[in-house]
Design a protein around this motif. Structure first.
Motif, short mmCIF file in Angstrom:
data_model
loop_
_atom_site.label_atom_id
_atom_site.label_comp_id
_atom_site.label_asym_id
_atom_site.label_seq_id
_atom_site.Cartn_x
_atom_site.Cartn_y
_atom_site.Cartn_z
N ASN A 1 -15.73 30.94 -31.91
CA ASN A 1 -14.45 31.57 -31.54
C ASN A 1 -13.58 30.60 -30.75
OD1 ASN A 1 -14.62 34.13 -32.71
ND2 ASN A 1 -15.90 34.90 -31.05
N GLU B 1 -19.94 28.69 -38.38
CA GLU B 1 -20.53 29.50 -37.32
C GLU B 1 -22.04 29.59 -37.50
OE1 GLU B 1 -19.96 33.86 -35.21
OE2 GLU B 1 -19.00 33.47 -37.13
N ALA C 1 -14.55 31.04 -36.38
CA ALA C 1 -15.45 32.19 -36.52
C ALA C 1 -15.03 33.11 -37.67
CB ALA C 1 -15.50 32.97 -35.21
N GLN D 1 -24.93 28.25 -34.87
CA GLN D 1 -25.97 29.13 -34.37
C GLN D 1 -27.37 28.61 -34.69
OE1 GLN D 1 -24.69 32.69 -36.36
NE2 GLN D 1 -23.53 33.42 -34.59
N SER E 1 -21.57 32.19 -31.59
CA SER E 1 -20.36 32.94 -31.92
C SER E 1 -19.24 32.63 -30.93
CB SER E 1 -20.64 34.44 -31.91
OG SER E 1 -21.50 34.78 -32.96
#
Length: 87
Positions: A51, A65, A56, A69, A47
């Motif tokens: 960003n 995103e 994001a 992850q 995250s």
């Protein structure tokens, strides 16, 4: 952070950890708790990276995103698997 935020981070971490574990080929020799922990860490770091690159918050599902992850979770699962395989 409120209790709802902590619970949602754990749930997202579980999903990310399991998906990251599925991406890594073969059998992994780490437990489910380490998988969940890797998923939570990967979700938080992913995250932050999303960003930083301003991807994001998009309209609809944040696919980039999620991919970041899951990729981080796969790297974490593979790294832990290699470190525990030599014991």
């Amino acid at each position: 952070m409120e209790i709802a935020g902590i619970i949602s981070a754990i749930v997202i971490g579980i999903v990310i950890g399991v998906l990251g574990r599925l991406v890594v080929p073969g059998r992994q020799h780490i437990g489910i708790l380490l998988t969940i922990l890797v998923g939570i860490v990967a979700a938080l770091i992913g995250s932050a990276i999303a960003n930083a690159f301003d991807v994001a918050d998009t309209n609809g599902i944040d696919w980039i995103e999620w991919l970041i992850q899951i990729g981080l979770a796969a790297l974490g699962v593979a790294a832990l698997d290699r470190s525990t395989a030599h014991r």
